[in-house]
Scaffold this active site. Structure first.
Site, short mmCIF file in Angstrom:
data_model
loop_
_atom_site.label_atom_id
_atom_site.label_comp_id
_atom_site.label_asym_id
_atom_site.label_seq_id
_atom_site.Cartn_x
_atom_site.Cartn_y
_atom_site.Cartn_z
N LYS A 22 15.27 -12.70 4.13
CA LYS A 22 15.96 -11.53 4.83
C LYS A 22 15.34 -11.20 6.36
CE LYS A 22 15.12 -7.05 4.57
NZ LYS A 22 15.23 -5.84 4.64
N ASN A 23 14.18 -10.90 6.15
CA ASN A 23 13.38 -10.62 7.36
C ASN A 23 13.23 -11.56 8.35
OD1 ASN A 23 12.83 -8.23 6.35
ND2 ASN A 23 10.65 -8.70 5.70
N ARG A 94 16.23 -1.05 10.81
CA ARG A 94 15.09 -1.10 11.36
C ARG A 94 15.06 -2.39 12.50
NH1 ARG A 94 11.26 2.19 13.56
NH2 ARG A 94 9.61 0.90 14.44
N ARG A 123 6.52 4.19 11.52
CA ARG A 123 6.83 2.91 11.81
C ARG A 123 7.12 2.64 13.54
NH1 ARG A 123 9.87 -0.82 7.62
NH2 ARG A 123 11.55 0.54 7.69
N PRO A 124 6.27 3.53 14.47
CA PRO A 124 6.56 3.69 15.75
C PRO A 124 6.84 2.51 16.60
CG PRO A 124 4.00 3.70 15.51
CD PRO A 124 4.87 3.59 14.11
N ASP A 126 6.13 2.36 19.71
CA ASP A 126 5.21 2.26 20.75
C ASP A 126 4.57 1.02 21.15
OD1 ASP A 126 3.63 3.05 18.52
OD2 ASP A 126 1.98 3.19 20.04
N ILE A 330 -0.39 -0.29 5.10
CA ILE A 330 0.59 -0.56 6.39
C ILE A 330 1.47 0.52 6.69
CG2 ILE A 330 2.29 -2.26 6.99
CD1 ILE A 330 -0.42 -3.46 6.59
#
Length: 422
Positions: A22-23, A94, A123-124, A126, A330
């Site tokens: 999937k990822n 996401r 889960r920024p 930046d 994580i």
């Protein structure tokens, strides 16, 4: 809203085919925005997240077709590409943020909503923003949207990532393929999905070295072409189904499985007393003898123990002999499955980023509620080993990452069924 009903106590025997990742697929699909030529993905997983990415790409002007019952995704971005990714689609997942780099590289500007997905921490964005700014982009956050511009196009640069973020590595890698000059990504993520993306981009004409290491070098090119590419095996689905016979007994062969995708995970299973045998078709998994051993687990970026297998591993360790410690490094808020496992009789204490699991002889079935994608399947796994019936509610998360889980487990002897919601 659908639920999954599991009746525990059955050993598992047979084989389970492992889908494409999937990822990886969610990363490969936005690469179509980098070229006007066709991009075709083989071995695609049939998941709701893939449908969401399809909708997003179509909203941007790409043509996306699902062929061979969803196993093949044929894409083309020949026509004009829109540069605004709307909240209504992006909020669902996401990985939607992975259109930002390709749109900047192709069009020089983009407006992308901040993404959504599972509620497992901040889960920024930046890291993504700083990386693209290093390539010359100007990015401003206004009203929940990232407004990005690259006057004169992106330019190659040294891009040090403060954390080995998979998504930031992917976004930067795609953007850099069309940047002017050379880009060096330092502290890059090393996951197999990164290697798979680089392999696909290379087929499209990108010049990339070092994928799979912490330093990736990209020499920008003027244009990319089309390609046909098979999606790499889903290592998280693989690890999940390897845990099924470990939890409830029996022997299962995971078709398409490879140890190199999950070295640290396989080492922990061996330590726990699980036998893993490589075959011509994949990996065969079974308990070595009786009750499994307690082990300590610390999640880490690849090649460490995957955070996406932490919840499933906790389910296994609930009935281990001894006390295990699981440290999550994580994502914050990723022990939300622990209270649900405790409803099934598990002995778990959570303190910050560490969970202490004292193994019990037997879990008992109970109604439980899924809180995120991986938590959903961890509760199903626990139900396989529990006495009585377990009803896992709110499994809409499950369909984002596992295709037909009740069919795959049912085919090897699990007593499992989907209960349609009202």
């Amino acid at each position: 809203m659908d639920s999954i009903l599991v009746k525990g106590g059955a050993e598992l025997h047979g084989e389970i085919p492992i889908a494409g990742a999937k990822n990886a697929c969610l990363t490969l699909m936005p690469a179509t925005l980098l070229t006007e030529e066709p991009l075709t993905l083989m071995n695609a997983p049939r998941l709701s997240d893939i449908k969401t990415m399809t909708m997003l790409l179509q909203s941007l002007g790409a043509e996306v077709q699902s062929l061979q019952s969803g196993r093949v995704i044929a894409m083309s971005s020949l026509g004009p590409v829109k540069t605004r990714a709307e909240y209504d689609i992006v909020r669902k997942m996401r990985a939607s943020n992975l259109v930002l780099g390709p749109l900047l590289a192709r069009e020089g500007h983009a407006v992308v909503s901040l993404p959504g997905g599972c509620a497992i921490g901040a889960r920024p964005m930046d890291i993504h923003i700083h990386a693209l700014e290093a390539l010359g982009a100007e990015i401003e956050l206004k009203d929940g949207y990232l407004h990005a511009k690259a006057h004169g196009g992106l330019k190659g640069a040294r891009v040090p990532l403060r954390f080995a973020s998979v998504g930031a590595t992917e976004n930067t890698l795609m953007a850099a393929t069309l940047a002017k000059g050379t880009t060096v990504i330092e502290n890059a993520a090393r996951e197999p999905e990164i290697v798979d993306l680089a392999a696909c981009l290379s087929k499209m004409g990108a010049q990339i070295e070092g994928a799979g290491t912490s330093t990736i070098t990209i020499q920008g090119v003027d244009r990319l072409g089309g390609a046909t590419h098979p999606v790499v095996t889903d290592r998280i689905e693989l690890g999940t189904y390897m845990l099924a016979p470990a939890i409830c007994g029996g022997e299962v062969e995971c078709i398409g499985g490879r140890i190199d995708l999950l070295v640290s995970f396989c080492e922990k299973l061996d330590e726990a007393g699980i036998s893993i045998t490589e075959t011509d078709r994949g990996l065969k998994v079974a308990r070595k003898n009786g009750r499994i051993n307690a082990v300590d687990v610390k999640t880490a970026p690849f090649p460490g123990f995957p955070t996406d297998l932490q919840a499933q591993m906790m389910a296994l360790l609930c009935t281990a002999s001894g006390t295990s410690h699981l440290e999550e490094t994580i994502f914050e808020n990723r022990f939300m499955h622990a209270p649900e496992l405790m409803r099934m009789g598990a002995n778990i204490e959570v303190h910050g980023g560490t969970a202490t699991v004292a193994g019990v002889e037997q879990l008992k079935g109970a109604p439980v509620m899924a809180t995120d994608l991986r938590a959903s399947v961890s509760l199903i796994l626990a139900g396989l080993a529990a006495r009585g019936e377990t009803l896992v509610n709110r499994v809409y998360h499950l369909d984002r990452g596992y295709e037909h889980v009740e069919e795959k487990l049912g085919a090897v002897g699990a007593r499992i069924e989907r209960v349609a919601g009202s």
